[in-house]
Design a protein around this motif. Structure first.
Motif, PDB file in Angstrom:
ATOM      1  N   ASP A 103       0.873  -1.172   0.000  1.00 18.04           N
ATOM      2  CA  ASP A 103       0.000   0.000   0.000  1.00 18.04           C
ATOM      3  C   ASP A 103       0.912   1.224   0.000  1.00 18.04           C
ATOM      4  N   VAL A 104       1.043   1.869  -1.159  1.00 24.40           N
ATOM      5  CA  VAL A 104       2.057   2.916  -1.309  1.00 24.40           C
ATOM      6  C   VAL A 104       1.568   4.286  -0.863  1.00 24.40           C
ATOM      7  N   THR A 105       0.299   4.397  -0.451  1.00 27.14           N
ATOM      8  CA  THR A 105      -0.235   5.644   0.106  1.00 27.14           C
ATOM      9  C   THR A 105      -1.050   5.284   1.344  1.00 27.14           C
ATOM     10  N   CYS A 106      -0.422   4.662   2.312  1.00 29.19           N
ATOM     11  CA  CYS A 106      -1.173   3.985   3.374  1.00 29.19           C
ATOM     12  C   CYS A 106      -1.858   4.934   4.341  1.00 29.19           C
ATOM     13  N   SER A 107      -1.456   6.208   4.387  1.00 32.15           N
ATOM     14  CA  SER A 107      -2.083   7.168   5.295  1.00 32.15           C
ATOM     15  C   SER A 107      -2.092   6.608   6.720  1.00 32.15           C
ATOM     16  N   VAL A 108      -3.247   6.651   7.403  1.00 31.70           N
ATOM     17  CA  VAL A 108      -3.307   6.168   8.785  1.00 31.70           C
ATOM     18  C   VAL A 108      -3.590   4.669   8.859  1.00 31.70           C
ATOM     19  N   GLY A 109      -3.763   4.000   7.694  1.00 30.33           N
ATOM     20  CA  GLY A 109      -3.758   2.541   7.705  1.00 30.33           C
ATOM     21  C   GLY A 109      -5.081   1.824   7.567  1.00 30.33           C
ATOM     22  N   VAL A 110      -6.163   2.504   7.170  1.00 30.26           N
ATOM     23  CA  VAL A 110      -7.456   1.822   7.091  1.00 30.26           C
ATOM     24  C   VAL A 110      -7.430   0.724   6.025  1.00 30.26           C
ATOM     25  N   ASP A 111      -7.024   1.067   4.806  1.00 31.80           N
ATOM     26  CA  ASP A 111      -6.945   0.049   3.759  1.00 31.80           C
ATOM     27  C   ASP A 111      -5.878  -0.987   4.074  1.00 31.80           C
ATOM     28  N   ASP A 120      -0.723 -12.394   2.068  1.00 29.15           N
ATOM     29  CA  ASP A 120       0.378 -13.214   2.584  1.00 29.15           C
ATOM     30  C   ASP A 120       1.403 -12.339   3.289  1.00 29.15           C
ATOM     31  N   ARG A 121       1.761 -11.235   2.641  1.00 33.29           N
ATOM     32  CA  ARG A 121       2.650 -10.244   3.239  1.00 33.29           C
ATOM     33  C   ARG A 121       2.176  -8.870   2.784  1.00 33.29           C
ATOM     34  N   CYS A 122       2.265  -7.865   3.654  1.00 30.95           N
ATOM     35  CA  CYS A 122       1.921  -6.519   3.218  1.00 30.95           C
ATOM     36  C   CYS A 122       2.802  -5.504   3.923  1.00 30.95           C
ATOM     37  N   VAL A 123       3.017  -4.389   3.243  1.00 28.42           N
ATOM     38  CA  VAL A 123       3.805  -3.290   3.774  1.00 28.42           C
ATOM     39  C   VAL A 123       3.109  -1.998   3.378  1.00 28.42           C
ATOM     40  N   GLY A 124       3.211  -0.989   4.228  1.00 24.40           N
ATOM     41  CA  GLY A 124       2.620   0.304   3.933  1.00 24.40           C
ATOM     42  C   GLY A 124       3.681   1.376   3.865  1.00 24.40           C
ATOM     43  N   LEU A 149       5.843   7.286  -5.904  1.00 18.53           N
ATOM     44  CA  LEU A 149       6.374   7.194  -7.264  1.00 18.53           C
ATOM     45  C   LEU A 149       7.808   6.676  -7.306  1.00 18.53           C
ATOM     46  N   ARG A 150       8.358   6.306  -6.149  1.00 21.20           N
ATOM     47  CA  ARG A 150       9.700   5.726  -6.093  1.00 21.20           C
ATOM     48  C   ARG A 150       9.605   4.354  -5.436  1.00 21.20           C
ATOM     49  N   PRO A 151       9.415   3.308  -6.229  1.00 20.19           N
ATOM     50  CA  PRO A 151       9.157   1.965  -5.677  1.00 20.19           C
ATOM     51  C   PRO A 151      10.244   1.510  -4.703  1.00 20.19           C
ATOM     52  N   VAL A 152       9.806   0.956  -3.577  1.00 28.14           N
ATOM     53  CA  VAL A 152      10.743   0.425  -2.581  1.00 28.14           C
ATOM     54  C   VAL A 152      10.519  -1.072  -2.366  1.00 28.14           C
ATOM     55  N   THR A 153       9.593  -1.668  -3.128  1.00 25.56           N
ATOM     56  CA  THR A 153       9.382  -3.112  -3.071  1.00 25.56           C
ATOM     57  C   THR A 153       9.442  -3.664  -4.497  1.00 25.56           C
ATOM     58  N   ARG A 154       9.710  -4.963  -4.588  1.00 27.00           N
ATOM     59  CA  ARG A 154       9.718  -5.637  -5.877  1.00 27.00           C
ATOM     60  C   ARG A 154       8.666  -6.737  -5.879  1.00 27.00           C
ATOM     61  N   HIS A 155       8.056  -6.918  -7.006  1.00 33.94           N
ATOM     62  CA  HIS A 155       7.160  -8.044  -7.267  1.00 33.94           C
ATOM     63  C   HIS A 155       5.820  -7.952  -6.530  1.00 33.94           C
ATOM     64  N   SER A 156       5.688  -7.121  -5.518  1.00 31.92           N
ATOM     65  CA  SER A 156       4.411  -7.022  -4.798  1.00 31.92           C
ATOM     66  C   SER A 156       3.343  -6.398  -5.687  1.00 31.92           C
ATOM     67  N   ALA A 157       2.084  -6.815  -5.462  1.00 31.59           N
ATOM     68  CA  ALA A 157       0.961  -6.084  -6.035  1.00 31.59           C
ATOM     69  C   ALA A 157       0.873  -4.723  -5.342  1.00 31.59           C
ATOM     70  N   PHE A 159      -1.312  -1.265  -4.188  1.00 29.89           N
ATOM     71  CA  PHE A 159      -2.560  -0.559  -3.943  1.00 29.89           C
ATOM     72  C   PHE A 159      -2.245   0.915  -3.735  1.00 29.89           C
ATOM     73  N   VAL A 160      -3.065   1.789  -4.359  1.00 32.25           N
ATOM     74  CA  VAL A 160      -2.862   3.229  -4.276  1.00 32.25           C
ATOM     75  C   VAL A 160      -4.191   3.921  -4.001  1.00 32.25           C
ATOM     76  N   ASP A 161      -4.166   4.865  -3.089  1.00 25.37           N
ATOM     77  CA  ASP A 161      -5.320   5.732  -2.835  1.00 25.37           C
ATOM     78  C   ASP A 161      -4.843   7.172  -2.987  1.00 25.37           C
TER      79      ASP A 161
END
Length: 382
Positions: A103-111, A120-124, A149-157, A159-161
């Motif tokens: 989640d590349v725009t995780c804000s306070v974390g609702v999504d 399986d694994r997630c990062v915000g 706009l500067r990816p810090v993960t590889r291969h993950s799906a 999500f953007v809000d």
């Protein structure tokens, strides 16, 4: 005026002293009638910390429509406004089940919280230091401060809000005006499976990619559009209807759309807003075995009551004028009236008092046009 949180505020709120301060204020009514007195009480108890604590309590009360256990969450006002209601977030998260997701725009974390339940694994990540500090309290998931706009993960799906309001709080409707802009997102994550939450009112013709647009409603209100790319994407258009206490259902552009235009039958259906906004009225009508009153109007009609949805049994119908409608309602003893309008320049709130309703009966009137003819359908809901 909205309180602006700082990282120090969040550290205090997470401390035992902050927990006690919030508890001391949580019992105040904070209604329009009591607000000034309650603020004075909070300032007497908490001094300079009253502002952040009052804002936290007020935001948690508003968040009851968005998250489970809102008393355990931290928000900013803007983050809460853009937060997804949890039933919608959980529905969206189902497509990420068993996958690695960022989640590349995780804000306070609702999504992020909804994703963490199934992924399986997630990062915000987010650029806003305050929102990240709040997310660290709200969600048990790894967090990093990073530009979407500067990816810090590889291969993950992904999500953007994107942010869809300007600095003055006005909504942005064009894909290029989102923060981050959708074309730059497409360039930043080539070949990645991407899901982007957007406002349902945006122009989908502006999208910088092909994929699926899903319109989602919750309890009758269209809440969001989600743009799906890559392996996520199904038919070009999908409408998903969520209702508390009822099964979720969808209709897609891949379904048959053989829907006739016909005279009014015994029943009328006003399709859910997600169906209308997704442009899937014909597909939905074909599923019901209904037709349209007019090919440009979303009201549907048929001879058998459909199961599981709200429908209106037609009592009588004819050419609409205000005078003729008033006479019909008076003859039927209608004192309570729901007014539905499509295709006519009629304001229900202005029309209702002019109808001079009196009587004990309840009814619904559907005002629309067939061709160029304004029509009124007097019905009862079932």
């Amino acid at each position: 005026m909205t309180y602006v949180f700082t990282p120090a505020d969040v550290r205090f709120l997470r401390s035992s002293a902050g927990v006690s301060a919030v508890a001391a204020v949580s019992g105040l009514p904070l209604t329009s009638a009591s607000y000034l007195a309650d603020v004075a009480t909070a300032r007497r108890l908490l001094g300079d910390q009253a502002g952040m604590v009052l804002e936290t309590v007020l935001l948690r009360r508003r968040a009851a429509a968005k998250v489970d256990s809102p008393e355990d969450w931290f928000f900013t006002d803007t983050a809460l406004q853009q937060a997804t209601p949890m039933p919608v977030a959980r529905h969206r998260a189902t497509r990420f089940a068993g996958r690695s997701v960022h989640d590349v725009t995780c804000s306070v974390g609702v999504d992020l919280a909804a994703l963490a339940e199934v992924a399986d694994r997630c990062v915000g990540s987010d650029l806003d230091e305050v929102r990240l500090a709040m997310a660290a309290h709200n969600v048990s998931a790894p967090l990093v401060r990073a530009d979407a706009l500067r990816p810090v993960t590889r291969h993950s799906a992904i999500f953007v809000d994107p942010a869809r309001r300007d600095s003055a709080g006005r909504r942005r409707w064009h894909a290029a005006d989102f923060v981050p802009p959708l074309d730059q997102l497409a360039d930043a994550y080539p070949g990645r499976d991407l899901a982007v939450k957007c406002a349902p009112g945006m122009d989908f013709a502006e999208l910088p990619w092909t994929g699926e647009v899903e319109l989602v409603s919750l309890d009758g209100q269209v809440r969001e559009a989600c743009l799906w790319t890559g392996a996520f994407a199904g038919p070009p258009r999908r409408a998903t209807v969520l209702r508390t206490g009822s099964p979720m259902w969808t209709v897609t552009s891949g379904e048959p759309d053989d829907c006739p235009v016909r005279e009014a039958g015994e029943w009328l259906v006003d399709p859910d807003g997600a169906v209308v906004r997704a442009g899937l009225v014909r597909q939905y009508a074909a599923r019901l075995g209904f037709g349209q009153l007019d090919e440009r109007i979303a009201y549907l009609t048929g001879d058998t009551k459909p199961d599981g949805i709200r429908a209106f049994r037609v009592l009588e119908h004819g050419h609409y004028t205000e005078k003729s409608l008033r006479q019909t309602l008076r003859r039927r003893g209608v004192g309570r009236l729901e007014i539905l309008v499509r295709g006519l320049d009629v304001d229900p709130n202005t029309l209702r008092p002019r109808l001079k309703l009196s009587g004990r009966e309840a009814a619904t009137v559907v005002l629309t046009r067939v061709g160029r003819t304004p029509m009124a359908y007097v019905c009862v809901a079932s």
